[in-house]
Scaffold this motif. Structure first.
Motif, mmCIF file in Angstrom:
data_model
loop_
_atom_site.group_PDB
_atom_site.id
_atom_site.type_symbol
_atom_site.label_atom_id
_atom_site.label_comp_id
_atom_site.label_asym_id
_atom_site.label_seq_id
_atom_site.Cartn_x
_atom_site.Cartn_y
_atom_site.Cartn_z
ATOM 1 N N PRO A 76 4.884 -4.818 -6.333
ATOM 2 C CA PRO A 76 5.678 -3.609 -6.572
ATOM 3 C C PRO A 76 5.703 -2.680 -5.357
ATOM 4 C CG PRO A 76 3.566 -3.414 -7.647
ATOM 5 C CD PRO A 76 3.617 -4.801 -7.078
ATOM 6 N N PHE A 77 5.272 -3.165 -4.212
ATOM 7 C CA PHE A 77 5.239 -2.313 -3.024
ATOM 8 C C PHE A 77 5.500 -3.177 -1.803
ATOM 9 C CE2 PHE A 77 1.353 -4.202 -1.567
ATOM 10 C CZ PHE A 77 0.712 -4.574 -2.727
ATOM 11 N N LYS A 78 5.863 -2.519 -0.706
ATOM 12 C CA LYS A 78 5.971 -3.243 0.573
ATOM 13 C C LYS A 78 4.996 -2.610 1.543
ATOM 14 C CE LYS A 78 10.371 -2.509 1.397
ATOM 15 N NZ LYS A 78 10.683 -1.716 0.209
ATOM 16 N N ALA A 79 4.652 -3.314 2.595
ATOM 17 C CA ALA A 79 3.718 -2.757 3.565
ATOM 18 C C ALA A 79 4.244 -1.447 4.131
ATOM 19 C CB ALA A 79 3.477 -3.762 4.692
ATOM 20 N N SER A 80 5.560 -1.323 4.241
ATOM 21 C CA SER A 80 6.132 -0.112 4.840
ATOM 22 C C SER A 80 6.081 1.088 3.908
ATOM 23 C CB SER A 80 7.580 -0.375 5.252
ATOM 24 O OG SER A 80 8.274 -0.992 4.186
ATOM 25 N N ASP A 81 5.710 0.886 2.629
ATOM 26 C CA ASP A 81 5.638 2.015 1.708
ATOM 27 C C ASP A 81 4.337 2.790 1.853
ATOM 28 O OD1 ASP A 81 7.063 -0.033 -0.895
ATOM 29 O OD2 ASP A 81 8.053 1.353 0.489
ATOM 30 N N LEU A 82 3.355 2.157 2.518
ATOM 31 C CA LEU A 82 2.001 2.715 2.484
ATOM 32 C C LEU A 82 1.478 3.024 3.877
ATOM 33 C CD1 LEU A 82 0.754 0.004 0.022
ATOM 34 C CD2 LEU A 82 1.246 2.353 -0.602
ATOM 35 N N VAL A 83 0.651 4.061 3.940
ATOM 36 C CA VAL A 83 -0.004 4.426 5.200
ATOM 37 C C VAL A 83 -1.503 4.356 4.979
ATOM 38 C CG1 VAL A 83 -0.461 6.308 6.801
ATOM 39 C CG2 VAL A 83 1.858 5.938 5.955
ATOM 40 N N PRO A 84 -2.232 3.601 5.803
ATOM 41 C CA PRO A 84 -3.677 3.525 5.602
ATOM 42 C C PRO A 84 -4.404 4.723 6.198
ATOM 43 C CG PRO A 84 -3.014 2.085 7.400
ATOM 44 C CD PRO A 84 -1.759 2.724 6.891
ATOM 45 N N ILE A 85 -5.390 5.210 5.462
ATOM 46 C CA ILE A 85 -6.248 6.267 5.994
ATOM 47 C C ILE A 85 -7.419 5.621 6.725
ATOM 48 C CG2 ILE A 85 -7.608 8.326 5.439
ATOM 49 C CD1 ILE A 85 -4.786 8.694 4.681
ATOM 50 N N GLY A 86 -7.841 4.475 6.239
ATOM 51 C CA GLY A 86 -8.951 3.786 6.886
ATOM 52 C C GLY A 86 -9.494 2.723 5.961
ATOM 53 N N THR A 127 -9.263 -0.425 1.598
ATOM 54 C CA THR A 127 -8.591 0.629 2.344
ATOM 55 C C THR A 127 -8.146 1.742 1.410
ATOM 56 O OG1 THR A 127 -7.845 -0.811 4.122
ATOM 57 C CG2 THR A 127 -6.554 1.162 3.750
ATOM 58 N N LEU A 128 -8.194 2.969 1.955
ATOM 59 C CA LEU A 128 -7.649 4.097 1.205
ATOM 60 C C LEU A 128 -6.228 4.292 1.676
ATOM 61 C CD1 LEU A 128 -10.974 5.657 1.734
ATOM 62 C CD2 LEU A 128 -9.905 5.887 -0.491
ATOM 63 N N TRP A 129 -5.305 4.167 0.732
ATOM 64 C CA TRP A 129 -3.893 4.203 1.077
ATOM 65 C C TRP A 129 -3.253 5.504 0.635
ATOM 66 C CZ3 TRP A 129 -2.282 0.085 3.854
ATOM 67 C CH2 TRP A 129 -3.018 -1.101 3.751
ATOM 68 N N ALA A 130 -2.265 5.946 1.448
ATOM 69 C CA ALA A 130 -1.459 7.099 1.059
ATOM 70 C C ALA A 130 -0.001 6.672 1.106
ATOM 71 C CB ALA A 130 -1.689 8.254 2.030
ATOM 72 N N PRO A 166 -7.675 4.844 10.968
ATOM 73 C CA PRO A 166 -6.296 4.596 10.533
ATOM 74 C C PRO A 166 -5.463 3.794 11.542
ATOM 75 C CG PRO A 166 -6.675 6.929 10.984
ATOM 76 C CD PRO A 166 -7.996 6.272 11.010
ATOM 77 N N LYS A 167 -5.617 4.094 12.817
ATOM 78 C CA LYS A 167 -4.786 3.370 13.789
ATOM 79 C C LYS A 167 -5.161 1.893 13.798
ATOM 80 C CE LYS A 167 -3.507 7.023 17.020
ATOM 81 N NZ LYS A 167 -4.294 8.107 16.425
ATOM 82 N N ASP A 168 -6.493 1.620 13.743
ATOM 83 C CA ASP A 168 -6.935 0.227 13.767
ATOM 84 C C ASP A 168 -6.455 -0.527 12.544
ATOM 85 O OD1 ASP A 168 -10.029 1.381 15.154
ATOM 86 O OD2 ASP A 168 -8.306 0.492 16.180
ATOM 87 N N VAL A 169 -6.525 0.133 11.393
ATOM 88 C CA VAL A 169 -6.102 -0.542 10.168
ATOM 89 C C VAL A 169 -4.606 -0.816 10.217
ATOM 90 C CG1 VAL A 169 -5.958 -0.418 7.661
ATOM 91 C CG2 VAL A 169 -7.928 0.536 8.824
ATOM 92 N N ALA A 170 -3.850 0.181 10.698
ATOM 93 C CA ALA A 170 -2.401 -0.022 10.782
ATOM 94 C C ALA A 170 -2.068 -1.197 11.686
ATOM 95 C CB ALA A 170 -1.735 1.257 11.277
ATOM 96 N N ALA A 171 -2.782 -1.278 12.809
ATOM 97 C CA ALA A 171 -2.559 -2.392 13.729
ATOM 98 C C ALA A 171 -2.935 -3.708 13.058
ATOM 99 C CB ALA A 171 -3.388 -2.187 14.992
ATOM 100 N N LEU A 172 -4.069 -3.704 12.344
ATOM 101 C CA LEU A 172 -4.519 -4.903 11.635
ATOM 102 C C LEU A 172 -3.459 -5.366 10.644
ATOM 103 C CD1 LEU A 172 -6.992 -6.807 10.893
ATOM 104 C CD2 LEU A 172 -7.470 -5.171 9.099
ATOM 105 N N VAL A 173 -2.936 -4.413 9.902
ATOM 106 C CA VAL A 173 -1.941 -4.755 8.894
ATOM 107 C C VAL A 173 -0.699 -5.349 9.557
ATOM 108 C CG1 VAL A 173 -0.380 -3.832 7.139
ATOM 109 C CG2 VAL A 173 -2.742 -3.075 7.208
ATOM 110 N N ARG A 174 -0.269 -4.729 10.650
ATOM 111 C CA ARG A 174 0.935 -5.228 11.325
ATOM 112 C C ARG A 174 0.728 -6.653 11.807
ATOM 113 N NH1 ARG A 174 1.504 -0.146 13.507
ATOM 114 N NH2 ARG A 174 0.276 -0.777 15.326
ATOM 115 N N THR A 175 -0.423 -6.877 12.495
ATOM 116 C CA THR A 175 -0.688 -8.208 13.046
ATOM 117 C C THR A 175 -0.802 -9.244 11.950
ATOM 118 O OG1 THR A 175 -2.225 -6.962 14.420
ATOM 119 C CG2 THR A 175 -2.017 -9.317 14.869
#
Lengths: 321, 502, 160
Positions: free
Chosen positions: A106-116, A248-251, A292-301
């Motif tokens: 019910p979600f896409k990766a682009s819907d969420l922002v990781p806090i960490g 991960t804590l997501w926003a 957050p930056k590391d998690v975002a990069a992890l998710v993208r990769t």
């Protein structure tokens, strides 16, 4: 009429201070919705983290649970919340980069922002102590020489620990069979009872290894396992596949960057406190916090890597039917 | 071992542990009585409050909730045809009929007695044979589960009432309903129509609350509600000697069945109660009474579901592996307190192990003492006008269903099944086979497919492995033998002779 | 199709249901006897359902029984239907109004629908039951019952 007018003015006056409150985050209670049922390891670990973070931020943190679909229900809910930093969801990182390739979410990766990303579940490959394989190399050699003979259990097709094994198989020209079970407990029972030869799973079987009934051959995490620091990690063996995931804590997307920073700093600090460390250790989990930056990069990769890998195996949404 | 048991008693009989045991049993009974709310919800809710109490006391209390709920679940089954707990579903059948005939007291009483025997004996067995039985549990792999489930499905046919075709239709429907959700083997979501929460399946509680809770409410709304449930005079508050004599066999068999089935993962208490009913019906000299108020139909299942709780603790303590949701939560709680059940428990913390085991024995005794005098109170409940009870039942069902996953969608599921339950009653279908099939179905399918993966597609695996082969033969015999002409003749003869004695 | 007996009508339902199940099962990978896919068992259940439905109808053609319309004739089916819709409305409105208000309304309706109490008593009982339930579950047991939009808006405005 005058009374109404007076009331309206009064309400505005009362409301005015709250408008100013927007400036300092956090100004009120934050809610973290955990994607698992209360009482489980994920729930208890996040609660401990939240308790300490709440002290650091100076605002109460309310924990709710939206169990279901291994965290997907919670993520489905959070994506439509207001991105003001007061609503967060706690669900495994892999839910966002791997699971959308396995099934409709019910979600896409682009819907969420990781806090960490907090902590990491512990994963490993283990066999019974009466099996002939003493090391990971023994196991691989046998599997190579006997295609189709090895059967190993996991808690599901398309999980990180399954994909890890298939990655190894691809790289080494091995053919082995995975038997999926409903959960790590059943998978552990299967290997303990001798119905399968090995298990690749989170460490539900930890006590059996400590009691000498089972032997761990490999750890999937990047860092050595807390309870089994001597077990070689996949990284040490040169196996480069992201099996382990943390929580991960997501926003929801659209959350202001400074709010992300504030939350991330607080969580990171809380993660290092003794209180949180104790609870984590009880469940055999590390108390690391990935920013957050590391998690975002992890998710993208991993979104790309996992997507390609799952596609190449013909699993999940890429399967023929 | 004797000194270990003595240590256990010394811990269990400490005043604060006795108190926690009592609190747990009380809460468990209440939770079991309330439709919708089950031990899972209660334990999860109370878990945080136990963090300030000593570990042993907490586990004693939480365990008390678990088997206390098995006592309480049958009360509403008997009085208002609504199971308070999934394991009490089959008790509705004969328990409610007994209540309608004025024998509610007997039903409640024999249920409490059976529960006590089942619970206590299973704890004793737990003390004696825990380790070897854990080994037996491990010997059950997918092929063995498949064979065992086959016996379970044969038992479904035993549950059939007047029409075998209708019962089979219910079972097939249940089998299909069990397929809704994420398929374990292929990780595909089946029949979920895009609803994420259905990935975990329909959920036993919303379905049972719908079929039995709401269904009963709708059926009753058809008629006159100003009267209390039963006008017939309640004949006796407690079971008679004759009742107890008749139930002895059922209780003994229920204990054995429940304990063994409780050790195995999966349905545990639910499965054992259904199987016990089927067995009692098949073995009874008065099979036609089943469904009309046969006391064995209450005694057997109630004993079995309590015995299963004892059995379920074996894998938890000895293997450190929880086989159902309740023991999984208890495991999390134990870990939080720094206790690690599993192969190391007896070495590292025997006091905890024995303390909890003995407290379970104490708890069962407490529950018996608690429940017997309350029977008079429960029976008085029948006098309350249904018009007032009904809204309360509805609201409790709604809250109960909501409290599991905090998902309003599950209330919709319950309502849908409420309508289905209502229609089933009107059209003379019994929902019990559907529920059993819903529980067994997914396990059955997984066991089949896992076995075939293990055997690389060959069906021989079921006969080459000893336990599996034995179970399949038993299932075959159970299906065929009672219908074989000679056996049927002898049974008819026995029935005629027995009825002469009355 | 007038006055067919109830079993025949339900048999028809099962046949159609079975067919629908068969149809949707085919969307999933069926696999084969040696490696059943996710659609295999559902397909079998659908087929069995259709088969059993035929047996049911066939058996019932032989004997006449109560027609389905008579099942509902002398009963208060209108009350049942309205209650079902009331409960549906409850579930739909629950997230908006919060637990307390909608429960009071529901209880009031249910007690009145039962027919034996006047308006005052019904209202009083409804409020009492709802308040008690709220206290027991939300306060004592800390079950997070839905609080309603108004409450959440106020929380958002004024903080905790």
């Amino acid at each position: 009429m005058k009374k109404v007018y007076f009331l309206v003015v009064l309400c505005c006056l009362v409301a005015l201070p709250t408008l100013a409150l927007g400036a300092g985050f956090p100004a009120k209670q934050i809610t973290i919705d955990i994607g698992y049922a209360p009482g489980g390891s994920t729930d208890l670990v996040i609660r401990a983290l939240a308790a300490e973070t709440s002290k650091i931020l100076g605002q109460p943190i309310l924990i709710t649970n939206s169990p279901g679909a291994a965290g997907n229900v919670s993520l489905g809910k959070i994506k439509s919340q207001k991105p003001d930093g007061y609503s967060l969801s706690a669900a495994p990182t892999a839910n966002v980069y791997r699971i959308p390739h396995m099934q409709k979410t019910p979600f896409k990766a682009s819907d969420l922002v990781p806090i960490g990303e907090f902590s990491q579940y512990q994963y490993g490959v283990a066999v019974r102590s009466d099996s002939p394989w003493k090391t990971w190399e023994d196991f691989i050699a046998y599997a190579k020489a006997n295609p189709g003979k090895i059967k190993y259990s996991t808690a599901g097709i398309g999980t990180g620990q399954h994909l890890g094994m298939e990655y190894v198989a691809q790289k080494n020209g091995i053919k082995w069979t995975m038997v999926p079970f409903k959960g790590g407990v059943e998978a552990s029972m299967a290997v303990l009872g001798g119905h399968v030869d090995a298990i690749s799973q989170t460490t539900e079987f930890k006590d059996h290894v400590l009691a000498g009934k089972m032997r761990m051959l490999l750890a999937w995490n990047d860092k050595p396992l807390i309870s089994f620091p001597n077990v070689p990690t996949a990284k040490q063996k040169g196996i480069n596949v992201q099996v382990a995931t943390g929580i991960t804590l997501w926003a929801p997307k659209g959350i202001p960057q400074d709010v992300v920073e504030t939350l991330a700093t607080a969580f990171a600090k809380a993660a290092q406190t003794d209180a949180v460390k104790t609870v984590c250790l009880k469940f055999d989990m590390p108390n690391d916090f990935l920013g957050p930056k590391d998690v975002a990069a992890l998710v993208r990769t991993q979104d790309k890597v996992m997507g390609d890998f799952i596609k190449s195996l013909g699993l999940g949404i890429y399967s023929k039917k | 071992m004797i000194d270990a048991v003595v240590t256990g008693f010394s811990i269990a009989l400490l005043p604060q542990n006795l108190m926690f045991c009592f609190v747990g049993c009380l809460i468990g009974t209440l939770v079991g009585v309330l439709p919708g709310l089950g031990p899972v919800a209660a334990i999860s809710i109370l878990l945080p409050t136990t963090f300030n109490i000593s570990p042993v006391s907490s586990i004693i209390m939480l365990a008390g909730i678990y088997y206390g709920a098995m006592y309480g679940g049958s009360i509403t089954s008997i009085l208002v045809n609504m199971p308070g707990e999934a394991a009490a579903v089959i008790t509705c059948r004969d328990g409610y009929q007994m209540a309608r005939k004025g024998r509610a007291g007997s039903a409640l009483g024999i249920s409490a007695i059976g529960s006590f025997v089942g619970g206590t004996v299973s704890v004793i067995l737990l003390m004696l044979v825990a380790e070897p039985l854990a080994g037996v549990a491990l010997a059950f792999g997918p092929p063995e589960y498949f064979a065992l489930m086959t016996i379970g499905l044969v038992v479904v046919t035993f549950l059939a009432g007047k029409s075998m075709v209708k019962s089979l239709l219910m079972a097939v429907a249940g089998l299909f309903l069990g397929c809704i959700g994420m398929d374990t083997i292929s990780a595909q979501s089946r029949f979920t129509m895009g609803f994420t929460f259905l990935d975990d399946g329909l959920g036993l509680v919303p379905v049972i609350m719908g079929l039995y809770g709401m269904g009963e409410v709708f059926a009753n709304l058809e008629g006159n509600l100003s009267v209390s449930i039963f006008e017939t005079k309640v004949k006796n508050i407690w079971p008679t000697i004759a009742d107890i004599k008749r139930s002895l066999g059922a209780i003994l068999r229920g204990t054995g069945l429940g304990f063994i089935l409780g050790i195995l993962p999966g349905g545990g208490a639910v499965l054992s109660s259904f199987v016990s009913y089927g067995v009692e019906k098949k073995l009874s000299k008065h099979p036609e009474e089943f469904g009309q108020g046969a006391i064995e139909g209450v005694a057997g299942p109630e004993t079995a579901n309590n015995a299963a709780t004892g059995g379920a603790f074996i894998p938890l303590f000895i293997l450190g592996l929880p086989f159902n949701v309740v023991t999984a939560i208890l495991l999390g709680a134990m870990i939080m307190y720094g206790l690690r059940p599993g192969p190391l428990i007896l070495a590292t913390d025997p006091g905890f192990f024995w303390g909890v085991i003995v407290s379970m024995y104490v708890g069962n005794a407490m529950l018996l003492v608690l429940n017997m005098p309350l029977i008079g109170l429960w029976v008085k409940l029948l006098k309350v006008p249904y018009a007032l009870l009904l809204p309360l039942i509805v609201i409790f069902c709604i809250i109960g269903v909501f409290s599991i996953n905090l998902n309003i969608s599950e209330i919709y599921v319950m309502l849908i099944f409420g309508v289905i339950g209502y229609l089933l009653r009107k059209l003379d279908y019994d929902a019990a086979p559907m529920i059993l099939a819903m529980v067994l179905g997914p396990m059955y399918e997984n066991a089949l497919r896992q076995s075939l993966i293990l055997s690389d597609g060959s069906y021989h695996i079921f006969m080459t492995r000893p336990i599996s082969a034995v179970c399949l033969v038993v299932a075959f015999l159970l299906l065929i033998v009672p219908n074989v002409p000679q056996v049927a003749f002898w049974r008819k003869k026995a029935i005629v002779e027995a009825s002469d004695d009355y | 199709m007038l006055n067919r007996t109830q079993d025949q009508k339900s048999g028809l339902f099962w046949f159609v249901a079975g067919a629908v199940i068969v149809y949707f099962s085919m969307e999933y990978d069926l696999g084969d006897r040696h490696a059943p896919g996710p659609g295999y068992i559902p397909l079998i259940t659908g087929l069995c359902m259709m088969l059993l439905a035929c047996v049911l109808v066939f058996r019932d053609i032989r004997r006449e029984r109560e027609s389905i319309s008579s099942l509902f004739r002398s009963t208060n089916w209108l009350r049942v239907t309205i209650t079902i819709f009331a409960l549906l409305a409850y579930a739909v409105l629950l997230p908006y109004t919060g637990f307390l208000i909608i429960s009071i309304l529901l209880m009031y309706y249910l007690i009145r629908a039962a027919g034996s109490y006047g308006r005052g008593v019904s209202a009083g009982a409804a409020i009492l039951f709802s308040a008690c339930s709220y206290y027991v579950f939300a306060t004592l047991l800390e079950v997070p019952l839905p609080a309603g939009l108004l409450y959440e808006w106020m929380q958002g405005r004024f903080g905790q």
